[in-house]
Design a protein around this motif. Structure first.
Motif, short mmCIF file in Angstrom:
data_model
loop_
_atom_site.label_atom_id
_atom_site.label_comp_id
_atom_site.label_asym_id
_atom_site.label_seq_id
_atom_site.Cartn_x
_atom_site.Cartn_y
_atom_site.Cartn_z
N ILE A 17 22.37 44.95 -40.13
CA ILE A 17 23.33 44.96 -39.02
C ILE A 17 24.76 44.83 -39.55
O ILE A 17 25.65 45.58 -39.15
CB ILE A 17 23.01 43.83 -38.03
N LEU A 46 26.74 37.65 -36.44
CA LEU A 46 25.86 38.75 -36.85
C LEU A 46 25.10 38.43 -38.12
O LEU A 46 24.09 39.06 -38.42
CB LEU A 46 26.68 40.03 -37.06
N HIS A 104 19.77 40.42 -41.80
CA HIS A 104 21.11 40.59 -41.21
C HIS A 104 21.92 41.68 -41.88
O HIS A 104 22.83 42.25 -41.27
CB HIS A 104 21.88 39.26 -41.21
N PRO A 150 20.55 37.43 -36.30
CA PRO A 150 19.38 38.29 -36.53
C PRO A 150 18.22 37.61 -37.24
O PRO A 150 17.07 37.84 -36.90
CB PRO A 150 19.94 39.44 -37.39
#
Length: 142
Positions: A76, A116, A73, A120
């Motif tokens: 991102i 987010l 993650h 992921p």
């Protein structure tokens, strides 16, 4: 291994002994500061700078964590937090009429950040990104 694989030693967000302080200092406290600052932006536009600094801290911590231990993650969230920082710092330089709307958009981005963080790794089915090359001795995979 799946999402629940062992924690990496170099992971800044590990939840083991000593792991709470980095999480609080690098993500929880800055998120609280950014959220509080964004709430008061309509009365005090300069708080966009405070929110931007908090986003920079969170984004930098994610980028460092992605490089150190390859958390999925972080690839991102690091750029996402840095984008929020850039947006908040550009808003302070923009027309004052845009600021009240900008703080709502930045708050929405901050509120959506946990998705987010969570999604992921669930979609990828793993917590750490792997490579075809063997990990370096200082890598998280020990």
């Amino acid at each position: 291994m799946g999402v629940n694989e062992h924690e990496n030693r170099n992971d800044l967000a590990r939840w083991g002994p000593g792991g709470w302080l980095p999480v609080l200092a690098l993500w929880v406290l800055p998120a609280a500061v950014a959220g509080t600052a964004l709430i008061f932006v309509p009365q005090r536009p300069w708080l966009l700078v405070v929110a931007g600094a908090a986003f920079i801290e969170m984004g930098a911590a994610c980028v460092i964590n992605a490089a150190r231990c390859r958390r999925v993650h972080c690839y991102i969230t690091g750029p996402f937090f840095l984008f929020l920082a850039l947006t908040s710092l550009l808003a302070i330089a923009g027309p004052s009429g845009a600021r009240p709307n900008m703080n709502i958009q930045l708050l929405l981005g901050l509120v959506l950040a946990p998705a987010l963080i969570w999604l992921p790794e669930r979609i990828a089915g793993r917590k750490y990104r792997t490579s075809s090359a063997p990990p370096a001795p200082s890598a998280c995979q020990r």
